[in-house]
Structures are given as structure tokens and as C-alpha cells.
Design an enzyme around this catalytic site. Structure first.
Site, PDB file in Angstrom:
ATOM      1  CE1 TYR A  59      42.199  40.894  30.883  1.00 19.56           C
ATOM      2  CE2 TYR A  59      42.875  41.720  28.737  1.00 19.56           C
ATOM      3  CZ  TYR A  59      42.906  40.735  29.707  1.00 19.56           C
ATOM      4  OH  TYR A  59      43.645  39.603  29.495  1.00 19.56           O
ATOM      5  CG  HIS A 121      39.277  35.922  30.381  1.00 18.97           C
ATOM      6  ND1 HIS A 121      39.052  37.275  30.464  1.00 18.97           N
ATOM      7  CD2 HIS A 121      40.581  35.758  30.713  1.00 18.97           C
ATOM      8  CE1 HIS A 121      40.164  37.886  30.835  1.00 18.97           C
ATOM      9  NE2 HIS A 121      41.103  36.991  30.995  1.00 18.97           N
TER      10      HIS A 121
END
Length: 315
Positions: A59, A121
Site C-alpha cells: 500500500y 495478501h
């Protein structure tokens, strides 16, 4: 300033330590350009009552989140023990020998000694050191789920994370993981909202003691065209009947399903509005109307081109 709202928590069914996670978290997926704004928003969120913060190595928000939480602790707004911090292992490190170094790097960036939750993830592995988004399909490598999960378990045993889980795993991929896991995953974080309700996945997770966390709970993100949640006439009608917003109806529905969620809003008012969902309830008729909403996936995957078998035909 108004008193901080106390957010309910949920106990991880598979946790021997009876670890608790706040049902609402604050997401920090990348749609921002200013680190200062991120930091200020997180400190404001702490003041409002948020204790659960969701980030990921991919991110680019770990540094800002770490700085904000450090400042919030320094200001006496919160203690580390009150916080619940989640981060995620990116696909370039989704290899048995790279999991522990990746977690240590995230901890250093976050300025934390441990995470509360560390997630895989995506159920994909790609060339180490070759970061691109979307991921080029030719960079993908075989995903050693058993080896990677053993390394995740080692991270927990070392105390570098209190719990481990996954993100974007279908029922089939969860079944494969459960067949090799010694420490069971406590969370599967997936896209879930009123236009992608994932009933089959929710039922499987409930049967197996896995908490579902919804990202894009308001269907914001990679959307083109109308937002099937925020611009839905049925939800508008339900919201008006309760004197609430469509966002509040959407989050209340998730809460009533036992789902946790990590909406992302850096707007002070919306941030606060997202917490005002605990003192009212949807009716049986509301639930029936919501069950009739047309369903479609928003986030089809992180690769270019998309993988045909990523979701195992799961509806």
C-alpha cells in the site's frame, strides 16, 4: 470534542489467547498522494475511537501509519496494547525464505515490535524483488502454500505477530490451506459488500472458525461506472426509512452477518458516520430486499491479464 465511540470486538475462534479484534477498522489502501493527510487522518481516527488499522507492504502507507500511531501514543490518546494493527505479505515475498524478512521490514517501517495480525495478501507468488502493479502474469511463480504458511506460523511463534491469516482466498484455497496448517488462519480478508455478498465463503468461514474481514465494504475502489452500493435505489429506500446513510446500512448489514470490515475514509465526518451503526438494526424485510440485490465482483484480481482460476469459480 465528542467522546470516542467504543467499537465492539470479536474473539478469534481459533485463538488460544482469546485475542480480540475491533469489528471496524480503518483501511489505508492507496488512493492518496499526501503522506501528511494520511497521518492526520489516522490521528483523527484514534480520537474518534478507531483502534484497528489495516495496511499492507504494497500500500505504501505503513510509514505514515507508523508515524501516526507513534504520535498518538506519545500524545496519550492510546496505548500500543489498545491498538490492533494488520499488515500483509506481498506476492514478491510470498516464498518460504522471504516471509520472515518481509515481516521484519514491515515492523521496522511501522516502528512496531509486533503486529496483531499478518496476512498473506494474495494466493500468488511472483519474482522476488520485481514489484509491479498490476502483476505481470509472466512474473508469477508456483505458490508453495505449505512452505509459506509454515513461515507464517514461525512468525507467530517468534511473537512478531499475534495472529496470522490470509486475504483473497476462495473456499477451495482455504480448504487447501487448512489441510496443511498447524496454526489455523484466523481471518480471510476479501472483497465483500452488498453487491458482492459472498454467502458461500461466509458460511464456510463460519463453519471453520475463520473471521471474514470485508475490504471495499462500500464498493469503492477500482470501480468504473455507477457504484452498485452507494447508488442503489433499494438501499436508498432502506436508509431513508431508518434515517441513516447508505454507507451506514451497508456496514450495519456486514455487522449483522458477523463480518468485520475496514472502510477507508479520511473525511472526518464520514469516518465518524461509519461508527454510528451499533445502536439500531435492520428489519427482516430489509434483509430480504438486500438479498435480492444483483451480485458481481468489483476487484477481479491483481494481475494483467486476469487469471481465469484465481477465484475457483466461486460465487
Amino acid at each position: 470534542m465528542a467522546a470516542a465511540i467504543e467499537i465492539p470486538t470479536i474473539v478469534f475462534p481459533n485463538s488460544s489467547a482469546q485475542q480480540r479484534m475491533p469489528v471496524v477498522g480503518m483501511g489505508s489502501a492507496p488512493d492518496f498522494t499526501c503522506k501528511k493527510d494520511t497521518k492526520e487522518a489516522i490521528i483523527e481516527a484514534v480520537k474518534q475511537g478507531y483502534r484497528h488499522f489495516d495496511t499492507a507492504a504494497a500500500y505504501g502507507s505503513e510509514q505514515a501509519l507508523g508515524e501516526a500511531l507513534k504520535e498518538a501514543i506519545h500524545l496519550g490518546l492510546v496505548s500500543r496494547q489498545d491498538l490492533f494493527v494488520t499488515s500483509k505479505l506481498w506476492v514478491t515475498e510470498n516464498h518460504p525464505h522471504l516471509v520472515l524478512p518481509a515481516l521484519r521490514k514491515s515492523l521496522k517501517t511501522l516502528q512496531l515490535e509486533y503486529l496483531d495480525l499478518y496476512l498473506i495478501h494474495w494466493p500468488l507468488s511472483s519474482q522476488p524483488g520485481k514489484f509491479s502493479f498490476p502483476i505481470e502474469v509472466e512474473d508469477l511463480l508456483p505458490f508453495d502454500v505449505k512452505g509459506v504458511w509454515e513461515s507464517m506460523e514461525e512468525c507467530q511463534k517468534l511473537g512478531l505477530t499475534k495472529a496470522i491469516g490470509v486475504s483473497n482466498f476462495s473456499v477451495k484455497k482455504l480448504q487447501n490451506l487448512l489441510s496443511v496448517a498447524t496454526i489455523r488462519p484466523v481471518v480471510d480478508q476479501v472483497e465483500m459488500n452488498l453487491a458482492w455478498q459472498q454467502k458461500k465463503l461466509r458460511e464456510f468461514c463460519k463453519e471453520n472458525g475463520i473471521i471474514v474481514t470485508a475490504f471495499s465494504p462500500l464498493r469503492k475502489g477500482a470501480s468504473r461506472g455507477p457504484n452498485e452500493v452507494m447508488e442503489n435505489d433499494v438501499l436508498k429506500e432502506i436508509a431513508e426509512a431508518h434515517g441513516k446513510s447508505i454507507a451506514q446500512v451497508s456496514l450495519r448489514w456486514l455487522y449483522e452477518q458477523g463480518v468485520t470490515f475496514v472502510p477507508k475514509s479520511y473525511d472526518k465526518e464520514r469516518m465518524n458516520q461509519n461508527l454510528h451503526i451499533f445502536d439500531w438494526a435492520l428489519t427482516e424485510q430489509d434483509h430480504h430486499k438486500i438479498s435480492q440485490i444483483s451480485q458481481s465482483r468489483l476487484i477481479s484480481g491483481p494481475t494483467k491479464p486476469q487469471l481465469a482460476d484465481l477465484w475457483d469459480d466461486q460465487i
